[in-house]
Design a protein around this motif. Structure first.
Motif, PDB file in Angstrom:
ATOM      1  N   VAL A   1       0.860  -1.182   0.000  1.00 41.50           N
ATOM      2  CA  VAL A   1       0.000   0.000   0.000  1.00 41.50           C
ATOM      3  C   VAL A   1       0.894   1.229   0.000  1.00 41.50           C
ATOM      4  N   ARG A   2       0.550   2.151  -0.859  1.00 39.60           N
ATOM      5  CA  ARG A   2       1.367   3.368  -0.947  1.00 39.60           C
ATOM      6  C   ARG A   2       0.463   4.583  -1.031  1.00 39.60           C
ATOM      7  N   LEU A   3       0.775   5.574  -0.226  1.00 42.93           N
ATOM      8  CA  LEU A   3       0.070   6.841  -0.258  1.00 42.93           C
ATOM      9  C   LEU A   3       1.055   7.922  -0.687  1.00 42.93           C
ATOM     10  N   GLN A   4       0.592   8.798  -1.516  1.00 46.70           N
ATOM     11  CA  GLN A   4       1.447   9.868  -1.973  1.00 46.70           C
ATOM     12  C   GLN A   4       0.643  11.154  -2.043  1.00 46.70           C
ATOM     13  N   ALA A   5       1.087  12.146  -1.298  1.00 49.39           N
ATOM     14  CA  ALA A   5       0.404  13.437  -1.267  1.00 49.39           C
ATOM     15  C   ALA A   5       1.179  14.445  -2.092  1.00 49.39           C
ATOM     16  N   PHE A   6       0.448  15.251  -2.830  1.00 50.18           N
ATOM     17  CA  PHE A   6       1.089  16.311  -3.587  1.00 50.18           C
ATOM     18  C   PHE A   6       0.126  17.468  -3.762  1.00 50.18           C
ATOM     19  N   GLY A   7       0.649  18.572  -4.244  1.00 53.21           N
ATOM     20  CA  GLY A   7      -0.179  19.751  -4.465  1.00 53.21           C
ATOM     21  C   GLY A   7       0.182  20.926  -3.578  1.00 53.21           C
ATOM     22  N   GLY A   8       1.119  20.734  -2.652  1.00 56.26           N
ATOM     23  CA  GLY A   8       1.501  21.832  -1.787  1.00 56.26           C
ATOM     24  C   GLY A   8       2.200  22.940  -2.547  1.00 56.26           C
ATOM     25  N   GLY A   9       2.383  24.055  -1.872  1.00 55.33           N
ATOM     26  CA  GLY A   9       3.047  25.173  -2.498  1.00 55.33           C
ATOM     27  C   GLY A   9       3.034  26.384  -1.597  1.00 55.33           C
ATOM     28  N   THR A  24      -2.501   3.659  -3.692  1.00 55.86           N
ATOM     29  CA  THR A  24      -2.326   2.480  -4.534  1.00 55.86           C
ATOM     30  C   THR A  24      -2.139   1.253  -3.658  1.00 55.86           C
ATOM     31  N   GLY A  25      -2.648   0.121  -4.152  1.00 53.11           N
ATOM     32  CA  GLY A  25      -2.531  -1.125  -3.408  1.00 53.11           C
ATOM     33  C   GLY A  25      -3.619  -1.344  -2.384  1.00 53.11           C
ATOM     34  N   GLN A  26      -4.571  -0.450  -2.307  1.00 54.61           N
ATOM     35  CA  GLN A  26      -5.659  -0.565  -1.334  1.00 54.61           C
ATOM     36  C   GLN A  26      -6.900   0.136  -1.896  1.00 54.61           C
ATOM     37  N   CYS A  95      -1.395  12.722   4.278  1.00 51.36           N
ATOM     38  CA  CYS A  95      -2.597  11.905   4.203  1.00 51.36           C
ATOM     39  C   CYS A  95      -2.288  10.557   4.838  1.00 51.36           C
ATOM     40  N   ALA A  96      -3.322   9.927   5.356  1.00 49.80           N
ATOM     41  CA  ALA A  96      -3.132   8.671   6.060  1.00 49.80           C
ATOM     42  C   ALA A  96      -4.365   7.800   5.923  1.00 49.80           C
ATOM     43  N   ALA A  97      -4.164   6.496   6.079  1.00 53.13           N
ATOM     44  CA  ALA A  97      -5.251   5.524   5.951  1.00 53.13           C
ATOM     45  C   ALA A  97      -5.287   4.635   7.186  1.00 53.13           C
ATOM     46  N   ALA A  98      -6.507   4.320   7.611  1.00 50.03           N
ATOM     47  CA  ALA A  98      -6.703   3.469   8.779  1.00 50.03           C
ATOM     48  C   ALA A  98      -7.709   2.374   8.476  1.00 50.03           C
ATOM     49  N   PHE A  99      -7.460   1.195   8.998  1.00 45.37           N
ATOM     50  CA  PHE A  99      -8.433   0.122   8.895  1.00 45.37           C
ATOM     51  C   PHE A  99      -9.434   0.258  10.034  1.00 45.37           C
ATOM     52  N   THR A 100     -10.684   0.076   9.703  1.00 45.27           N
ATOM     53  CA  THR A 100     -11.736   0.072  10.706  1.00 45.27           C
ATOM     54  C   THR A 100     -12.863  -0.822  10.218  1.00 45.27           C
ATOM     55  N   SER A 101     -13.517  -1.485  11.140  1.00 42.85           N
ATOM     56  CA  SER A 101     -14.629  -2.358  10.781  1.00 42.85           C
ATOM     57  C   SER A 101     -15.916  -1.569  10.591  1.00 42.85           C
ATOM     58  N   ARG A 102     -15.917  -0.336  11.010  1.00 41.72           N
ATOM     59  CA  ARG A 102     -17.127   0.467  10.961  1.00 41.72           C
ATOM     60  C   ARG A 102     -17.144   1.380   9.738  1.00 41.72           C
ATOM     61  N   GLN A 103     -18.184   1.222   8.951  1.00 46.84           N
ATOM     62  CA  GLN A 103     -18.290   1.938   7.682  1.00 46.84           C
ATOM     63  C   GLN A 103     -18.321   3.455   7.854  1.00 46.84           C
ATOM     64  N   SER A 111      -2.204   7.623  15.863  1.00 48.47           N
ATOM     65  CA  SER A 111      -1.659   6.325  16.251  1.00 48.47           C
ATOM     66  C   SER A 111      -2.446   5.169  15.647  1.00 48.47           C
ATOM     67  N   ARG A 112      -3.652   5.436  15.192  1.00 50.73           N
ATOM     68  CA  ARG A 112      -4.466   4.389  14.577  1.00 50.73           C
ATOM     69  C   ARG A 112      -4.250   4.276  13.074  1.00 50.73           C
ATOM     70  N   MET A 113      -3.542   5.235  12.527  1.00 57.46           N
ATOM     71  CA  MET A 113      -3.320   5.211  11.081  1.00 57.46           C
ATOM     72  C   MET A 113      -2.327   4.121  10.720  1.00 57.46           C
ATOM     73  N   LYS A 114      -2.674   3.349   9.722  1.00 58.97           N
ATOM     74  CA  LYS A 114      -1.830   2.240   9.306  1.00 58.97           C
ATOM     75  C   LYS A 114      -0.811   2.671   8.267  1.00 58.97           C
ATOM     76  N   TYR A 115      -1.239   3.509   7.374  1.00 56.91           N
ATOM     77  CA  TYR A 115      -0.359   3.938   6.294  1.00 56.91           C
ATOM     78  C   TYR A 115      -0.316   5.461   6.231  1.00 56.91           C
ATOM     79  N   TRP A 116       0.866   5.964   5.917  1.00 58.11           N
ATOM     80  CA  TRP A 116       1.071   7.399   5.785  1.00 58.11           C
ATOM     81  C   TRP A 116       1.743   7.709   4.457  1.00 58.11           C
ATOM     82  N   GLY A 117       1.361   8.826   3.903  1.00 55.67           N
ATOM     83  CA  GLY A 117       2.066   9.317   2.740  1.00 55.67           C
ATOM     84  C   GLY A 117       3.136  10.298   3.170  1.00 55.67           C
TER      85      GLY A 117
END
Length: 126
Positions: A1-9, A24-26, A95-103, A111-117
């Motif tokens: 899984v890969r996260l990539q943030a862009f657009g700053g300035g 990507t990958g998720q 940006c970051a992604a977290a797994f959760t069972s709740r929709q 600390s709950r984020m699994k993946y970070w860009g």
């Protein structure tokens, strides 16, 4: 899984800026997504989040009414639209992604984020 943030300035106070996070990958249906930022000497703070379902959103009080988070399932992207930018919005944005069972859950804790860009720098100066 890969996260990539862009657009700053570099922008001026009152300007708008759009950040994009590519995932990507998720599949985005499987994760809650969030944007954080960290300014020099400060702790990382939650800004905005979207649930797994894509139907629930939440914002920090500091950006509510100025920032909007949205996602595009087909593109695998999560966007952060920022308007009325202030000097104090200057920071590195993540940006970051977290797994959760709740929709409908918005995950706000880093600390709950699994993946970070990697972060993207936003500088607001006059």
């Amino acid at each position: 899984v890969r996260l990539q943030a862009f657009g700053g300035g570099s922008v001026q106070p009152g300007d708008s800026l759009s950040l994009t996070c590519t995932v990507t990958g998720q599949n985005l249906y499987g994760v809650a997504m969030a944007w954080f930022r960290q300014a020099p000497g400060k702790e990382r703070e939650f800004l905005a989040g979207v649930s797994r379902s894509g139907s629930a959103f939440d914002y920090a009080d500091t950006v509510k009414g100025r920032f909007t988070v949205d996602r595009d399932i087909n593109k695998g992207t999560v966007n952060l639209e920022m308007s009325s930018l202030k000097l104090e919005d200057s920071a590195i944005y993540f940006c970051a992604a977290a797994f959760t069972s709740r929709q409908l859950e918005i995950v706000r804790t880093d600390s709950r984020m699994k993946y970070w860009g990697r972060g993207t720098q936003v500088t607001v100066s006059s």
